[in-house]
Design an enzyme around this catalytic site. Structure first.
Site, PDB file in Angstrom:
ATOM      1  N   HIS A   6      84.422  36.028  -0.007  1.00 53.20           N
ATOM      2  CA  HIS A   6      84.254  36.809   1.215  1.00 53.20           C
ATOM      3  C   HIS A   6      82.757  36.779   1.532  1.00 53.20           C
ATOM      4  O   HIS A   6      81.925  36.767   0.611  1.00 53.20           O
ATOM      5  CB  HIS A   6      84.718  38.241   0.917  1.00 53.20           C
ATOM      6  CG  HIS A   6      84.767  39.157   2.092  1.00 53.20           C
ATOM      7  ND1 HIS A   6      83.641  39.712   2.644  1.00 53.20           N
ATOM      8  CD2 HIS A   6      85.811  39.625   2.819  1.00 53.20           C
ATOM      9  CE1 HIS A   6      83.990  40.493   3.652  1.00 53.20           C
ATOM     10  NE2 HIS A   6      85.301  40.451   3.783  1.00 53.20           N
ATOM     11  N   ASP A  18      83.559  40.894  -7.473  1.00 49.38           N
ATOM     12  CA  ASP A  18      84.008  41.517  -6.229  1.00 49.38           C
ATOM     13  C   ASP A  18      85.472  41.902  -6.450  1.00 49.38           C
ATOM     14  O   ASP A  18      86.365  41.055  -6.386  1.00 49.38           O
ATOM     15  CB  ASP A  18      83.850  40.527  -5.074  1.00 49.38           C
ATOM     16  CG  ASP A  18      84.428  41.072  -3.774  1.00 49.38           C
ATOM     17  OD1 ASP A  18      85.019  42.166  -3.788  1.00 49.38           O
ATOM     18  OD2 ASP A  18      84.292  40.383  -2.747  1.00 49.38           O
ATOM     19  N   GLN A  41      89.850  43.275  -3.786  1.00 47.07           N
ATOM     20  CA  GLN A  41      91.278  42.978  -3.593  1.00 47.07           C
ATOM     21  C   GLN A  41      92.059  43.056  -4.897  1.00 47.07           C
ATOM     22  O   GLN A  41      93.258  42.774  -4.900  1.00 47.07           O
ATOM     23  CB  GLN A  41      91.447  41.583  -2.965  1.00 47.07           C
ATOM     24  CG  GLN A  41      90.830  41.424  -1.594  1.00 47.07           C
ATOM     25  CD  GLN A  41      91.590  42.194  -0.502  1.00 47.07           C
ATOM     26  OE1 GLN A  41      92.688  42.710  -0.711  1.00 47.07           O
ATOM     27  NE2 GLN A  41      90.980  42.286   0.668  1.00 47.07           N
ATOM     28  N   LYS A  79      90.579  50.196   0.961  1.00 46.32           N
ATOM     29  CA  LYS A  79      91.628  49.207   0.666  1.00 46.32           C
ATOM     30  C   LYS A  79      92.576  49.728  -0.410  1.00 46.32           C
ATOM     31  O   LYS A  79      93.562  49.087  -0.733  1.00 46.32           O
ATOM     32  CB  LYS A  79      90.993  47.897   0.199  1.00 46.32           C
ATOM     33  CG  LYS A  79      90.224  47.193   1.316  1.00 46.32           C
ATOM     34  CD  LYS A  79      89.667  45.882   0.834  1.00 46.32           C
ATOM     35  CE  LYS A  79      88.557  45.356   1.710  1.00 46.32           C
ATOM     36  NZ  LYS A  79      89.039  44.716   2.931  1.00 46.32           N
ATOM     37  N   CYS A 114      86.499  36.669   7.215  1.00 47.72           N
ATOM     38  CA  CYS A 114      85.176  36.731   6.575  1.00 47.72           C
ATOM     39  C   CYS A 114      85.056  35.733   5.425  1.00 47.72           C
ATOM     40  O   CYS A 114      84.416  36.019   4.408  1.00 47.72           O
ATOM     41  CB  CYS A 114      84.852  38.141   6.066  1.00 47.72           C
ATOM     42  SG  CYS A 114      84.778  39.367   7.357  1.00 47.72           S
TER      43      CYS A 114
HETATM   44  N1  PMP Z   1      85.242  41.385  -0.644  1.00 43.54           N
HETATM   45  C1  PMP Z   1      86.522  41.162  -0.345  1.00 43.54           C
HETATM   46  C2  PMP Z   1      87.300  40.191  -1.196  1.00 43.54           C
HETATM   47  C3  PMP Z   1      87.109  41.804   0.726  1.00 43.54           C
HETATM   48  O1  PMP Z   1      88.390  41.562   1.014  1.00 43.54           O
HETATM   49  C4  PMP Z   1      86.331  42.698   1.502  1.00 43.54           C
HETATM   50  C5  PMP Z   1      86.917  43.406   2.707  1.00 43.54           C
HETATM   51  N2  PMP Z   1      87.597  42.544   3.591  1.00 43.54           N
HETATM   52  C6  PMP Z   1      85.000  42.913   1.145  1.00 43.54           C
HETATM   53  C7  PMP Z   1      84.491  42.233   0.063  1.00 43.54           C
HETATM   54  C8  PMP Z   1      84.126  43.841   1.894  1.00 43.54           C
HETATM   55  O2  PMP Z   1      84.565  45.151   1.765  1.00 43.54           O
HETATM   56  P1  PMP Z   1      84.003  46.282   2.730  1.00 43.54           P
HETATM   57  O3  PMP Z   1      84.160  45.742   4.123  1.00 43.54           O
HETATM   58  O4  PMP Z   1      84.905  47.438   2.471  1.00 43.54           O
HETATM   59  O5  PMP Z   1      82.597  46.534   2.351  1.00 43.54           O
END
Ligand code: PMP
Length: 422
Positions: free
Chosen positions: A136, A213, A216, A239, A378
């Site tokens: 991401h 990270d 998920q 999430k 993203c």
């Molecule tokens: N890493 C991953 C794998 C994600 O799916 C996301 C959210 N789409 C993020 C980082 C970023 O999280 P946040 O927007 O809550 O900061």
């Protein structure tokens, strides 16, 4: 989860009861972007504002004491949920902020901040930071910035045709120059689960820091951060059935103790004179300013709610949903970007429909009350790797039912005919 348990879970989420697009039942398949929230989380925030609202860690009054207790209890609940100690959990506004905190702390150390204790965080030109092609942007761009600031060089693992991290050249990607290895536990695009143990072992062998990270994974799988051996991990409450605006950075205690702060100001200090300042120990050192107390309390309740349901049961339910989701590949013209079988993946499935743009797929599904996400999620490099600009993504959560996935599959099966493509 049994049918009765699932029904009880769903009854707890007010939003799942609403209709969309002229009275259609909502089929919410965008939980990887953000999950819905159960009543206990909503009520915990209201209860905090109605009964306990005060700034934490300072007031000499009862409310401040109660607010501080709720805030710290929430930290303990989140810590217990991910297999960490409370002192290893730093509140942040989310995973993005948590990853940036680590990257900027390393940049500050490299600029000479943090004294002798921060020596191990200093990067030299030519040092290497390793990520993967599946990241991401939140776990990629901060490392690019850190490289730009320090002269470190970004390297990465590629992914195979199913989006799994390709470790075949492990020894040439992680080298004696590697200082940081940052990778996603579960891809928000392919749903693939990373080989954490192998990557952590390789990083450790060369003395590199590991940053997971866990955005998920924490909402969908049992996660024990101490057991993984990672140095840092980032995740977001929104999430994992919690509120927006809050998340956490996990850091091994001895590392947090040695790291220089990033955001400075009130509440993170010990002694301040006009000339100089000494900083509080972690986690407070990284929590400058008035904190998001109500949201933190909500995150604590979300963690407890999931814990009570049991993450093994949640994971088993979602494994079943993943099996049902990957069946979309049986539909002519539908191609999954990511692991084709439901093994070692979660219930997040991105796909392309030959001859139909992802945005059009999203719109046809939305007309039927089915909410999916479209775009690059993203993760532009990963989409480039697969030669597509955009995909549609269906993602489930603990409250998703087999019937919803069947409705999604049926609607998807009609998309190509709708556009006259065959
Ligand atoms: N890493 C991953 C794998 C994600 O799916 C996301 C959210 N789409 C993020 C980082 C970023 O999280 P946040 O927007 O809550 O900061």
């Amino acid at each position: 989860l049994s049918a009765t348990e699932l029904a009880a879970v769903r009854a707890d989420f007010p939003l799942l009861g609403r209709t969309v697009r002229g009275g259609r039942d909502l089929v919410y398949l965008d939980s990887a972007a953000t999950s819905q929230k159960p009543n206990v989380v909503l009520e915990a925030e209201v209860e905090f504002y109605e009964q306990r609202n005060a700034a934490v860690h300072r007031g000499a009054h009862q409310l401040a004491e109660e607010a501080t207790e709720a805030f710290e209890q929430a930290r303990a609940a989140v810590a217990a949920f991910v297999g960490a100690d409370p002192g290893e959990i730093v509140w942040t506004s989310g995973a993005t902020a948590a990853i940036n905190l680590v990257a900027y702390s390393l940049a500050n150390a490299t600029a000479g901040r943090g004294g002798a204790a921060a020596e191990r965080f200093r990067l030299a030109p030519g040092d290497e930071i390793v990520v993967t092609e599946a990241e991401h942007h939140a776990n990629l761009v901060p490392w690019q910035e850190l490289c730009a600031r320090t002269g470190a060089v970004l390297r990465w693992f590629g992914v195979d045709d199913e989006g799994r991290i390709d470790l075949s050249d492990l020894g040439s990607v992680i080298t004696a120059r590697t200082r940081v290895v940052a990778f996603g536990h579960v891809s928000n695009v392919t749903g693939a689960i990373a080989p954490v143990a192998e990557i952590v072992a390789a990083a450790r062998q060369v003395g590199a820091l590991t940053v997971l990270d866990a955005c998920q994974s924490v909402p969908h799988l049992p996660v024990d951060l101490h057991a993984t051996g990672v140095d840092f991990a980032a995740f977001s409450a929104h999430k994992m059935v919690g509120p927006t605006g809050v998340g956490a950075l996990y850091g091994r205690r001895e590392l947090l103790e040695a790291m220089p702060p990033v955001t400075t100001g009130g509440s993170m200090v010990e002694v301040v004179t006009m000339e100089a300042t000494t900083y509080a120990p972690p986690p407070q050192r990284f929590e400058a300013g008035t904190q998001m107390v109500a949201q933190a309390v909500g995150m604590g309740v979300a963690a407890q709610w999931l814990e009570e349901l049991g993450m093994d049961a949640v994971a088993a339910h979602e494994q079943h949903l993943a099996t049902e989701l990957v069946r979309i590949s049986e539909i002519p013209g539908v191609r999954i970007v990511g692991p084709a079988d439901a093994h070692d993946r979660i219930a997040v499935v991105s796909f392309v429909v030959d001859g139909v743009h992802a945005h059009d797929v999203g719109q046809v599904l939305d007309d039927r009350g089915i909410a999916v996400r479209v775009g690059h999620h993203c993760a532009q490099p990963l989409h480039r790797r697969f030669g597509v600009a955009a995909t549609a993504r269906a993602s489930a959560s603990v409250y998703t039912t087999t019937e919803e996935i069947a409705a999604f599959r049926e609607a998807l099966a009609g998309v190509r005919a709708f556009f006259g493509v065959d």
